[in-house]
Write an enzyme that holds these catalytic residues in place. Structure first.
Site, mmCIF file in Angstrom:
data_model
loop_
_atom_site.group_PDB
_atom_site.id
_atom_site.type_symbol
_atom_site.label_atom_id
_atom_site.label_comp_id
_atom_site.label_asym_id
_atom_site.label_seq_id
_atom_site.Cartn_x
_atom_site.Cartn_y
_atom_site.Cartn_z
ATOM 1 N N LYS A 141 0.832 -1.199 0.000
ATOM 2 C CA LYS A 141 0.000 0.000 0.000
ATOM 3 C C LYS A 141 0.879 1.267 0.000
ATOM 4 O O LYS A 141 2.088 1.190 0.260
ATOM 5 C CB LYS A 141 -0.919 -0.028 1.225
ATOM 6 C CG LYS A 141 -1.943 -1.184 1.228
ATOM 7 C CD LYS A 141 -2.817 -1.083 2.490
ATOM 8 C CE LYS A 141 -3.865 -2.164 2.600
ATOM 9 N NZ LYS A 141 -4.698 -1.975 3.824
ATOM 10 N N THR B 111 -5.286 -7.272 11.057
ATOM 11 C CA THR B 111 -5.696 -6.037 10.364
ATOM 12 C C THR B 111 -5.311 -4.794 11.165
ATOM 13 O O THR B 111 -4.773 -3.837 10.612
ATOM 14 C CB THR B 111 -7.229 -6.060 10.166
ATOM 15 O OG1 THR B 111 -7.582 -7.254 9.463
ATOM 16 C CG2 THR B 111 -7.702 -4.843 9.398
ATOM 17 N N ASN C 261 -1.696 -0.210 7.396
ATOM 18 C CA ASN C 261 -1.062 -1.502 7.705
ATOM 19 C C ASN C 261 -0.213 -2.049 6.563
ATOM 20 O O ASN C 261 0.004 -3.244 6.458
ATOM 21 C CB ASN C 261 -2.122 -2.504 8.188
ATOM 22 C CG ASN C 261 -3.297 -2.595 7.241
ATOM 23 O OD1 ASN C 261 -3.210 -2.145 6.109
ATOM 24 N ND2 ASN C 261 -4.386 -3.197 7.686
ATOM 25 N N ARG D 74 2.672 -6.200 9.514
ATOM 26 C CA ARG D 74 1.852 -5.082 10.004
ATOM 27 C C ARG D 74 2.246 -4.666 11.411
ATOM 28 O O ARG D 74 2.230 -3.479 11.751
ATOM 29 C CB ARG D 74 0.378 -5.483 9.949
ATOM 30 C CG ARG D 74 -0.159 -5.539 8.510
ATOM 31 C CD ARG D 74 -1.500 -6.218 8.446
ATOM 32 N NE ARG D 74 -2.203 -5.963 7.189
ATOM 33 C CZ ARG D 74 -3.393 -6.461 6.903
ATOM 34 N NH1 ARG D 74 -4.019 -7.240 7.770
ATOM 35 N NH2 ARG D 74 -3.972 -6.200 5.749
ATOM 36 N N HIS E 133 -1.811 -5.328 1.704
ATOM 37 C CA HIS E 133 -3.089 -6.035 1.556
ATOM 38 C C HIS E 133 -2.797 -7.475 1.166
ATOM 39 O O HIS E 133 -1.916 -7.728 0.341
ATOM 40 C CB HIS E 133 -3.949 -5.391 0.455
ATOM 41 C CG HIS E 133 -5.117 -6.250 0.058
ATOM 42 N ND1 HIS E 133 -6.287 -6.274 0.776
ATOM 43 C CD2 HIS E 133 -5.267 -7.168 -0.941
ATOM 44 C CE1 HIS E 133 -7.115 -7.153 0.220
ATOM 45 N NE2 HIS E 133 -6.517 -7.709 -0.815
ATOM 46 N N ARG F 160 -1.089 -14.321 4.904
ATOM 47 C CA ARG F 160 -1.864 -13.637 5.948
ATOM 48 C C ARG F 160 -1.155 -13.756 7.296
ATOM 49 O O ARG F 160 -1.146 -12.817 8.083
ATOM 50 C CB ARG F 160 -3.293 -14.207 6.075
ATOM 51 C CG ARG F 160 -4.199 -14.000 4.893
ATOM 52 C CD ARG F 160 -5.094 -12.813 4.853
ATOM 53 N NE ARG F 160 -5.756 -12.301 6.001
ATOM 54 C CZ ARG F 160 -6.470 -11.165 5.956
ATOM 55 N NH1 ARG F 160 -6.578 -10.475 4.813
ATOM 56 N NH2 ARG F 160 -7.047 -10.699 7.016
ATOM 57 N N PHE G 145 -15.296 3.694 8.000
ATOM 58 C CA PHE G 145 -13.962 4.062 7.520
ATOM 59 C C PHE G 145 -13.800 3.888 6.000
ATOM 60 O O PHE G 145 -12.705 3.995 5.466
ATOM 61 C CB PHE G 145 -12.883 3.252 8.259
ATOM 62 C CG PHE G 145 -13.112 1.762 8.234
ATOM 63 C CD1 PHE G 145 -12.681 0.988 7.167
ATOM 64 C CD2 PHE G 145 -13.741 1.126 9.301
ATOM 65 C CE1 PHE G 145 -12.884 -0.387 7.147
ATOM 66 C CE2 PHE G 145 -13.953 -0.250 9.293
ATOM 67 C CZ PHE G 145 -13.521 -1.009 8.200
#
Ligand code: IDP
Ligand code: MG
Length: 167
Positions: free
Chosen positions: A10, A97, A122, A108, A125, A91, A58
């Site tokens: 990101k 998250t 974070n 993260r 993705h 993951r 959000f």
């Protein structure tokens, strides 16, 4: 089971020069990278990507975030990783998250933060299941952009389509 998973680095990850660190962490999985590119994220693409979160308070923040409007970096790096249990492996490495709840050694947990306005920045993705991965990969990549055949394709002849080629 061999799986494909969409990874996005990101805009905060790019702004913090974390691309190398994140790819190094992901290489621990021994998965294969089968596609990679830099993408300018339009509002339409961001909204389609996060459409299942449309009703969340959000939502507008994460659309701006993914477009790079919070980081002066109007791009993301998109990759497809492929191999055994790719989704769980990626993951797990990414972490929870909420970066404050993510294990401190996860990606993260190491690099994320919650902004004063409450956005979970974070840095990465990762698709969370097979059907989400398929939807997202088809959204972010064309069949010719991956080096393995992930999903069924069809050939079409397009006439009068304007495209840019090298001069
Ligand atoms: P995931 O990225 O771990 O799959 P999702 O629930 O799909 O989590 O949420 C998408 C993104 O929206 C998150 O990565 C994070 O940036 C942001 N987000 C999720 N939940 C919250 C929240 O409660 N507050 C602020 N931002 C959130
Ligand atoms: Mg998600």
């Amino acid at each position: 089971m061999d799986q494909a998973v969409l990874i996005l680095i990101k805009p905060d990850g790019l702004k913090k020069s974390l691309t190398g660190n994140i790819l190094t962490r992901l290489s621990e999985t021994k998965l294969e990278i089968v596609a990679a590119k830099m993408v300018r994220v339009t509002k339409e693409l961001a909204e389609e990507h996060y459409k299942h979160l449309k009703d969340k308070p959000f939502f507008n923040d994460i659309i701006q975030y993914l477009q790079g409007q919070l980081h002066d970096r109007k791009k993301v790096m998109a990759l497809i990783y492929w191999g055994q249990d790719a989704i769980k492996k990626c993951r797990d490495l990414a972490g929870a998250t909420n970066p404050e709840e993510a294990e401190s050694t996860s990606i993260r947990g190491s690099y994320g933060r919650i902004t004063t306005s409450g956005v979970y920045e974070n840095v990465i993705h990762v698709s969370s299941n097979d059907s989400e991965a398929e939807r997202e990969i088809k959204l972010w990549f064309a069949p010719d952009e991956t080096i393995v055949d992930l999903y069924a394709t069809k050939s079409i002849v397009q006439q009068e389509v304007k495209s840019k080629v090298w001069a």
